[in-house]
Design a protein around this motif. Structure first.
Motif, short mmCIF file in Angstrom:
data_model
loop_
_atom_site.label_atom_id
_atom_site.label_comp_id
_atom_site.label_asym_id
_atom_site.label_seq_id
_atom_site.Cartn_x
_atom_site.Cartn_y
_atom_site.Cartn_z
N THR A 1 -6.53 3.40 -6.19
CA THR A 1 -6.14 4.22 -7.33
C THR A 1 -7.02 3.94 -8.54
O THR A 1 -7.57 4.86 -9.16
N VAL A 2 -7.19 2.67 -8.88
CA VAL A 2 -7.95 2.30 -10.07
C VAL A 2 -9.43 2.61 -9.91
O VAL A 2 -10.06 3.21 -10.80
N ALA B 1 -10.63 -3.81 -2.68
CA ALA B 1 -10.13 -4.93 -3.51
C ALA B 1 -11.29 -5.81 -3.96
O ALA B 1 -11.31 -6.28 -5.11
N GLU C 1 -9.28 -1.26 2.57
CA GLU C 1 -8.54 -1.81 1.44
C GLU C 1 -9.08 -3.17 1.01
O GLU C 1 -9.13 -3.48 -0.18
N HIS D 1 -1.34 4.22 -0.95
CA HIS D 1 -1.55 4.27 -2.40
C HIS D 1 -1.72 2.85 -2.93
O HIS D 1 -0.81 2.30 -3.56
N SER D 2 -2.82 2.22 -2.67
CA SER D 2 -3.03 0.86 -3.16
C SER D 2 -3.49 0.87 -4.62
O SER D 2 -4.00 1.88 -5.13
N VAL D 3 -3.34 -0.26 -5.27
CA VAL D 3 -3.83 -0.42 -6.65
C VAL D 3 -5.35 -0.25 -6.68
O VAL D 3 -5.90 0.47 -7.53
N ALA D 4 -6.05 -0.88 -5.74
CA ALA D 4 -7.52 -0.84 -5.76
C ALA D 4 -8.05 0.58 -5.60
O ALA D 4 -8.95 1.00 -6.34
N TRP E 1 0.80 -1.23 0.00
CA TRP E 1 0.00 0.00 0.00
C TRP E 1 0.83 1.28 0.00
O TRP E 1 0.29 2.37 -0.08
#
Length: 208
Positions: free
Chosen positions: A108-109, A198, A194, A103-106, A29
């Motif tokens: 952000t996307v 996800a 998070e 700053h997680s992928v989930a 993250w």
């Protein structure tokens, strides 16, 4: 409060920040130098991560003291550019003792994939980790604010929602902000949020 007690309080806060950084890094993250972590001490001091450091590799030197105005207390220290967002939360609610930004992928996307100013999470058991949530049979609102390099201006955008964000908020294309009375509470809420983000991302993939 004698000097030894003051020193011990600071050391404890620093260790809390370091441990949180390692935990967040373990989940991916806080990639590169992303994210920031802070903890407010009982005497009002704020310990926060220094700008530019990797949060999974923090040392005592990577945690500095700032005032409620977001400025470093000691000359030469450079806090994160987003320190004011932490200070805003501490000023709003004296019960807040820790603030986490990842700053997680989930996050952000999903924030970039929605045109709305809010993500709504519903029917998840895990949402009970958030204050005021007692059942899965409910929904929790997570505001999404457009990113802005002018942090003082971003604070004015976030301000109207203060007190109405039990799960925290997301800066679009950037990441989440979550807080709690203690570092442990803040981390539990971050992990809960998070996990739910996800899940939402996976659900959208399944709809394709």
């Amino acid at each position: 409060m004698d000097q030894m007690t003051t020193t011990d309080l600071w050391a404890g806060a620093v260790q809390d920040v370091i441990a949180a950084g390692r935990r967040m890094d373990r989940f991916g993250w806080v990639p590169a130098t992303a994210g920031n972590i802070s903890r407010r001490l009982p005497d009002g001091r704020i310990a926060i991560t220094r700008s530019g450091g990797h949060k999974g590799c923090l040392t005592q030197d990577g945690v500095i003291e700032v005032g409620m105005d977001g400025r470093a207390v000691h000359p030469g220290d450079r806090p994160s550019a987003e320190t004011l967002l932490h200070c805003q939360l501490y000023a709003h609610d004296p019960a807040i003792g820790a603030v986490l930004h990842g700053h997680s992928v989930a996050s952000t996307v999903l924030s970039m994939a929605t045109a709305d100013g809010v993500l709504t999470l519903a029917d998840y058991e895990v949402q009970k980790v958030f204050e005021g949530q007692t059942t899965h049979d409910a929904s929790v609102r997570v505001p999404v604010f457009d990113n802005d390099q002018d942090i003082a201006r971003l604070c004015t955008v976030v301000a109207p929602d203060l007190g109405r964000m039990p799960a925290g908020y997301i800066i679009r294309g950037h990441g989440v902000y979550v807080w709690g009375a203690t570092m442990d509470v803040a981390l539990a809420r971050l992990e809960g949020l998070e996990f739910l983000l996800a899940c939402e991302l996976e659900k959208r993939k399944l709809r394709r």
